[in-house]
Scaffold this motif. Sequence first.
Motif, mmCIF file in Angstrom:
data_model
loop_
_atom_site.group_PDB
_atom_site.id
_atom_site.type_symbol
_atom_site.label_atom_id
_atom_site.label_comp_id
_atom_site.label_asym_id
_atom_site.label_seq_id
_atom_site.Cartn_x
_atom_site.Cartn_y
_atom_site.Cartn_z
ATOM 1 N N THR A 192 -3.577 1.865 -0.434
ATOM 2 C CA THR A 192 -3.090 1.011 0.657
ATOM 3 C C THR A 192 -1.735 1.433 1.206
ATOM 4 O OG1 THR A 192 -1.997 -0.507 -0.874
ATOM 5 C CG2 THR A 192 -4.321 -0.922 -0.368
ATOM 6 N N ARG A 237 -7.548 -2.013 2.350
ATOM 7 C CA ARG A 237 -6.640 -1.403 3.326
ATOM 8 C C ARG A 237 -6.337 -2.378 4.469
ATOM 9 N NH1 ARG A 237 -9.481 3.554 1.991
ATOM 10 N NH2 ARG A 237 -11.100 3.017 3.515
ATOM 11 N N ALA A 279 -4.030 -5.093 3.172
ATOM 12 C CA ALA A 279 -2.688 -4.533 2.968
ATOM 13 C C ALA A 279 -1.943 -4.436 4.290
ATOM 14 C CB ALA A 279 -2.790 -3.162 2.308
#
Length: 495
Positions: A322, A385, A388
């Motif tokens: 991330t 991802r 994040a």
Amino acid sequence: MTAAKSWVFLVVASAVSGVTAAIYASVPGQILYFALYGVICALAWWAAFRLVPAQDRRPWLLIALAQTLWVTGDAIELAFLHFTGEVPPVGVSDAFWLSGYPLIALALTLMARRRAPGRLRGGVLDALTLSTVAALASWQFLIQPFIDEYGLSQSVIPALYPVGDLVLLAAVLFLTLSPGERGAPTRLLLAAVSTYLLVDLGYNLLPYLVDYSYVEKLGAGLLLGHALFVTAALHPRRAELTRPGMDMRTLHPARVVFLGLALLGTPALALRYAGFSGQEMATIVASAACAAFVLARFTGAVREQERIQAQLAYQARHDPLTGLANRTVLHEALEQAVEQIVENLPSGQPARPGDAGVAVLYLDLDGFKEINDVHGHDAGDAILRAVAGRLATAVQGAGLAARLGGDEFVLLCRNASRQDAVLLAERVLREIAEPVPFGEHRLGVGASVGIAVCGASGDSPAEVLRAADSAMYSAKRLGRGRWVAAGDAGPLMAA
């Protein structure tokens, strides 16, 4: 003392030094000179004893002692002038003036050793390189001509002043080129020593160019150098000079330029005696070209090494999937934030729920395992991802977003009250619930959030993080997609 007050002192001292220079030879000028000098010395001693911790005090005491010795030498010279009508070329004053140089140099050296223990080799080599060239120039243009004109016996004491300047130059280069933070206090010390060197250089060279009535005004310039030293002592960030700091691993362009000039300085000064005919000029040009090629190759190699080190350092402190900060960075940031909050609390009292402090939001995703099981780990990675990115945006400029592992995240917010943390948690819950595109699917997860604020559930970093973690599990038990705030008398929950 605040940074603003230290800069105000420097501005006032600079203005008074300018006025002193304008009326230097008069009685009011002398009174103003010694009045400002007395204030500077008093502040130097006061800062050393009252502002600096005992373990960091020695360098500042040496600086205060050096300035006191210098003003004593000035007072002795003034007394000679008052009672005898003339000042001896060499006298007792010189002993006080010359003794200040090694004290300042020792203070700067102690600072370098304190803030970069075991990491001084590069700074020492660079300082010696530049000081060697300066020493050769000083010998050729200052010391040797004086010896040739007045003889060795009459030149020993005057020659010690350029030597003292070289010692100061080597010490300040040692400090500024060694690893460590180079903020305002470091720049102030560099400016102070540079002022001393320029004034001494003016005393040696200007008598050949202008009337001595103008040269004697340089004494007021020394006041500016003293004021710069005191400003560094008064500055609230003075601890950067005496406390171990981070290793500066980047090669500053100015360092390359200085080393290049040092490489060229020695052959140029050597050719001064042979003259600068066509052959000598060709030698200098070839030497300059070779030095440039060597420095370019050296700089390229260092830059590549710096890039690799920066990449490794980034990987060691960030989550590879991330890009968020990892557990190590979170604990460091949380410890610093909690320490700052505790230091600002009156008499160690805990913060009240409405006070601004450091807020920790502990998040665990809801429904993440199902997405991994149904759509695979690539889908799970896409979810992580996306989450994040949303978390980093939520705290941008105001805090830190970190991934602890799996589907657990932490947000750290400074200067945030309980209400600020609740508002952030509600915003995060809404944004995380937004679907994430993955191929032909739009995947959705939720989150459970635990909130803890420094002072409400303990002042130590471990207690704050543990309280937020416990609150997050309370949110899980009470139902997904909600937050729970750890309170002094038990958890406070909102759907």
